[in-house]
Design a protein around this motif. Structure first.
Motif, PDB file in Angstrom:
ATOM      1  N   GLN A  95       0.812  -1.211   0.000  1.00 36.29           N
ATOM      2  CA  GLN A  95       0.000   0.000   0.000  1.00 36.29           C
ATOM      3  C   GLN A  95       0.852   1.271   0.000  1.00 36.29           C
ATOM      4  O   GLN A  95       0.440   2.292  -0.531  1.00 36.29           O
ATOM      5  CB  GLN A  95      -0.897   0.005   1.235  1.00 36.29           C
ATOM      6  CG  GLN A  95      -1.832  -1.181   1.329  1.00 36.29           C
ATOM      7  CD  GLN A  95      -2.529  -1.249   2.671  1.00 36.29           C
ATOM      8  OE1 GLN A  95      -3.187  -0.296   3.088  1.00 36.29           O
ATOM      9  NE2 GLN A  95      -2.382  -2.360   3.362  1.00 36.29           N
ATOM     10  N   ALA A  96       2.048   1.199   0.600  1.00 37.62           N
ATOM     11  CA  ALA A  96       2.867   2.392   0.754  1.00 37.62           C
ATOM     12  C   ALA A  96       3.902   2.576  -0.339  1.00 37.62           C
ATOM     13  O   ALA A  96       4.249   3.706  -0.685  1.00 37.62           O
ATOM     14  CB  ALA A  96       3.577   2.350   2.113  1.00 37.62           C
ATOM     15  N   LEU A  97       4.413   1.478  -0.901  1.00 40.20           N
ATOM     16  CA  LEU A  97       5.557   1.558  -1.799  1.00 40.20           C
ATOM     17  C   LEU A  97       5.232   1.282  -3.259  1.00 40.20           C
ATOM     18  O   LEU A  97       5.927   1.779  -4.149  1.00 40.20           O
ATOM     19  CB  LEU A  97       6.647   0.576  -1.338  1.00 40.20           C
ATOM     20  CG  LEU A  97       7.173   0.763   0.086  1.00 40.20           C
ATOM     21  CD1 LEU A  97       8.244  -0.277   0.389  1.00 40.20           C
ATOM     22  CD2 LEU A  97       7.722   2.168   0.289  1.00 40.20           C
ATOM     23  N   LEU A  98       4.222   0.460  -3.532  1.00 38.66           N
ATOM     24  CA  LEU A  98       3.923   0.114  -4.918  1.00 38.66           C
ATOM     25  C   LEU A  98       2.984   1.130  -5.549  1.00 38.66           C
ATOM     26  O   LEU A  98       1.961   1.485  -4.946  1.00 38.66           O
ATOM     27  CB  LEU A  98       3.282  -1.274  -4.997  1.00 38.66           C
ATOM     28  CG  LEU A  98       4.162  -2.479  -4.711  1.00 38.66           C
ATOM     29  CD1 LEU A  98       3.374  -3.769  -4.968  1.00 38.66           C
ATOM     30  CD2 LEU A  98       5.428  -2.463  -5.552  1.00 38.66           C
ATOM     31  N   PRO A  99       3.299   1.614  -6.746  1.00 33.98           N
ATOM     32  CA  PRO A  99       2.325   2.444  -7.479  1.00 33.98           C
ATOM     33  C   PRO A  99       1.058   1.636  -7.745  1.00 33.98           C
ATOM     34  O   PRO A  99       1.111   0.558  -8.338  1.00 33.98           O
ATOM     35  CB  PRO A  99       3.057   2.779  -8.788  1.00 33.98           C
ATOM     36  CG  PRO A  99       4.512   2.595  -8.467  1.00 33.98           C
ATOM     37  CD  PRO A  99       4.571   1.472  -7.475  1.00 33.98           C
ATOM     38  N   ALA A 100      -0.057   2.137  -7.276  1.00 35.19           N
ATOM     39  CA  ALA A 100      -1.303   1.379  -7.364  1.00 35.19           C
ATOM     40  C   ALA A 100      -1.696   1.092  -8.803  1.00 35.19           C
ATOM     41  O   ALA A 100      -2.355   0.094  -9.078  1.00 35.19           O
ATOM     42  CB  ALA A 100      -2.421   2.124  -6.645  1.00 35.19           C
ATOM     43  N   HIS A 101      -1.276   1.963  -9.739  1.00 38.01           N
ATOM     44  CA  HIS A 101      -1.675   1.732 -11.134  1.00 38.01           C
ATOM     45  C   HIS A 101      -1.036   0.467 -11.692  1.00 38.01           C
ATOM     46  O   HIS A 101      -1.581  -0.164 -12.605  1.00 38.01           O
ATOM     47  CB  HIS A 101      -1.325   2.945 -12.006  1.00 38.01           C
ATOM     48  CG  HIS A 101       0.145   3.191 -12.182  1.00 38.01           C
ATOM     49  ND1 HIS A 101       0.910   2.508 -13.106  1.00 38.01           N
ATOM     50  CD2 HIS A 101       0.982   4.047 -11.549  1.00 38.01           C
ATOM     51  CE1 HIS A 101       2.164   2.932 -13.036  1.00 38.01           C
ATOM     52  NE2 HIS A 101       2.233   3.866 -12.100  1.00 38.01           N
ATOM     53  N   LEU A 102       0.115   0.063 -11.142  1.00 43.10           N
ATOM     54  CA  LEU A 102       0.734  -1.186 -11.597  1.00 43.10           C
ATOM     55  C   LEU A 102      -0.074  -2.395 -11.149  1.00 43.10           C
ATOM     56  O   LEU A 102      -0.241  -3.361 -11.898  1.00 43.10           O
ATOM     57  CB  LEU A 102       2.173  -1.288 -11.078  1.00 43.10           C
ATOM     58  CG  LEU A 102       3.202  -0.355 -11.707  1.00 43.10           C
ATOM     59  CD1 LEU A 102       4.580  -0.620 -11.116  1.00 43.10           C
ATOM     60  CD2 LEU A 102       3.237  -0.539 -13.223  1.00 43.10           C
ATOM     61  N   VAL A 103      -0.552  -2.354  -9.906  1.00 44.24           N
ATOM     62  CA  VAL A 103      -1.399  -3.442  -9.417  1.00 44.24           C
ATOM     63  C   VAL A 103      -2.683  -3.520 -10.229  1.00 44.24           C
ATOM     64  O   VAL A 103      -3.123  -4.601 -10.634  1.00 44.24           O
ATOM     65  CB  VAL A 103      -1.711  -3.254  -7.923  1.00 44.24           C
ATOM     66  CG1 VAL A 103      -2.635  -4.359  -7.411  1.00 44.24           C
ATOM     67  CG2 VAL A 103      -0.418  -3.230  -7.099  1.00 44.24           C
ATOM     68  N   ARG A 104      -3.279  -2.357 -10.501  1.00 43.56           N
ATOM     69  CA  ARG A 104      -4.509  -2.340 -11.295  1.00 43.56           C
ATOM     70  C   ARG A 104      -4.257  -2.825 -12.715  1.00 43.56           C
ATOM     71  O   ARG A 104      -5.103  -3.502 -13.309  1.00 43.56           O
ATOM     72  CB  ARG A 104      -5.106  -0.929 -11.321  1.00 43.56           C
ATOM     73  CG  ARG A 104      -5.604  -0.443  -9.963  1.00 43.56           C
ATOM     74  CD  ARG A 104      -6.514   0.758 -10.114  1.00 43.56           C
ATOM     75  NE  ARG A 104      -5.853   1.868 -10.782  1.00 43.56           N
ATOM     76  CZ  ARG A 104      -5.184   2.825 -10.151  1.00 43.56           C
ATOM     77  NH1 ARG A 104      -5.074   2.791  -8.830  1.00 43.56           N
ATOM     78  NH2 ARG A 104      -4.627   3.810 -10.814  1.00 43.56           N
ATOM     79  N   LYS A 105      -3.085  -2.501 -13.260  1.00 45.18           N
ATOM     80  CA  LYS A 105      -2.781  -2.892 -14.627  1.00 45.18           C
ATOM     81  C   LYS A 105      -2.729  -4.404 -14.784  1.00 45.18           C
ATOM     82  O   LYS A 105      -3.246  -4.968 -15.751  1.00 45.18           O
ATOM     83  CB  LYS A 105      -1.454  -2.265 -15.062  1.00 45.18           C
ATOM     84  CG  LYS A 105      -1.004  -2.674 -16.462  1.00 45.18           C
ATOM     85  CD  LYS A 105       0.330  -2.022 -16.821  1.00 45.18           C
ATOM     86  CE  LYS A 105       0.804  -2.458 -18.208  1.00 45.18           C
ATOM     87  NZ  LYS A 105       2.109  -1.828 -18.559  1.00 45.18           N
TER      88      LYS A 105
END
Length: 366
Positions: A95-105
């Motif tokens: 939640q703090a370090l990963l760009p959320a758009h990568l997870v969504r992608k």
């Protein structure tokens, strides 16, 4: 703050990804990969990986009592505490370090590709259902689709390569084939089904508030915005997410583990020759296995002990399929990350797969 001083205290999101990956690789190597490598040789030589945690080596399950609760919680906790700590670190770091758009992608679309990607990610993770629950929470906070998240969650246990190797040396490779085929059906099938449900009815709300920290907000900017995360803010966000997740998940987790440890004699009233291939025993074993909590690969010595006591292959196969993927504590830990109907589908799917495994074991002459 000048532009120069601001640049000195910020870092590109790639650094957050690098830190997360380093934590995952080093943590999994220390907690999972290295110990399981050594344990595989023990399984090959001894055809055993230890005694059944259900009975602590006895022929019967201890009667319900406070002592039974404490003994099981202590033995279970010693087995999983490192992996649970790693799961909390990874779930909060996500939640703090990963760009959320990568997870969504990669995992956010209600598609077969996201389910397959999540399944592949689960294979090297190799966590038990409760230790992977914090990661599941993190994935849902980053808006991963429910189907891909469930595929990751169940794939940790059902497709664990170390467990399959242990199973082959201890129970026989025909049991590995049964577990692998039905495990794949369970993981991919439930992932596909949940995504299809949400494509029809619209995306399901996680029911969880998303972080309002500046680090998380900046991580969710579009790709072309080239976000920069403030290092101090990112670390503070990680610390807050870790503490919040631990305080939210661990108390109810501990209570349920104690409860199951105390009442395991009610879930497993018989273990030996009295447990035949009747439908009642197979369904009962499937439901009990779905509710009970075990550490990674704990189903292998449990089923080995039950077969040695004379349990029929049908109920044993049902336990082999339902003990690992979910449990009452892990379901409670992820309850706020899914809709009730989604969890119902997961529970029903696990029980049905256990019953199917029991029938398959009987038909194939196990």
């Amino acid at each position: 703050m000048t532009n120069f001083s601001r640049a000195r205290h910020t870092f590109h999101p790639a650094w957050g990804i690098a830190v997360f990956l380093l934590l995952a690789v080093v943590g999994l190597f220390y907690v999972k990969w290295s110990p399981y490598y050594d344990r595989a040789f023990v399984a090959a030589q001894m055809h055993s990986i230890g005694q059944s945690m259900l009975t602590a080596g006895a022929d019967t399950v201890p009667a319900p009592s406070l002592r039974a609760a404490l003994d099981y919680a202590w033995a279970y906790g010693r087995s999983i505490w490192q992996a649970l700590l790693l799961g909390l670190l990874l779930g909060s770091a996500m939640q703090a370090l990963l760009p959320a758009h990568l997870v969504r992608k990669w995992l956010g679309a209600a598609s077969n590709r996201s389910v397959l990607a999540a399944t592949l990610l689960s294979v090297p993770s190799m966590m038990c259902t409760c230790c992977s629950a914090p990661v599941v929470t993190g994935l849902r906070r980053c808006k991963a689709a429910s189907g891909s998240t469930v595929a990751y969650w169940l794939g940790n246990t059902m497709l664990n390569p170390a467990t399959l190797v242990f199973m082959g040396f201890v129970l026989g490779w025909k049991w590995v084939g049964l577990r692998l085929v039905l495990g794949l059906v369970l993981v991919l099938g439930l992932g596909w089904l949940l995504n299809r449900m949400n494509r029809v009815s619209g995306p399901a709300s996680t029911g969880m508030p998303h972080s309002s920290d500046s680090a998380a907000q900046m991580a969710q900017q579009p790709d072309d915005a080239e976000p920069r995360l403030d290092l101090a803010q990112a670390l503070q966000c990680w610390a807050r997410a870790f503490v919040g997740m631990a305080l939210r998940l661990l108390p109810e987790y501990l209570v349920l583990v104690l409860l199951l440890g105390a009442t395991r004699a009610w879930l497993f009233p018989a273990l030996g020759v009295g447990v035949d291939d009747s439908l009642l025993w197979i369904v009962g074993a499937a439901v009990a296995g779905m509710l009970f909590v075990i550490p990674t690969a704990g189903e292998v010595p449990i089923v080995q002990a039950m077969l040695s006591l004379g349990m029929a292959s049908g109920p044993a196969a049902a336990l082999l399929l339902t003990l690992p993927p979910v449990s009452l504590p892990s379901l409670a830990m992820v309850a706020k990350s899914f809709q009730a109907r989604e969890l119902f589908v997961v529970i029903a799917g696990v029980v049905m797969m256990g019953v199917l495994a029991g029938g398959a074991a009987i038909a194939l002459g196990y």
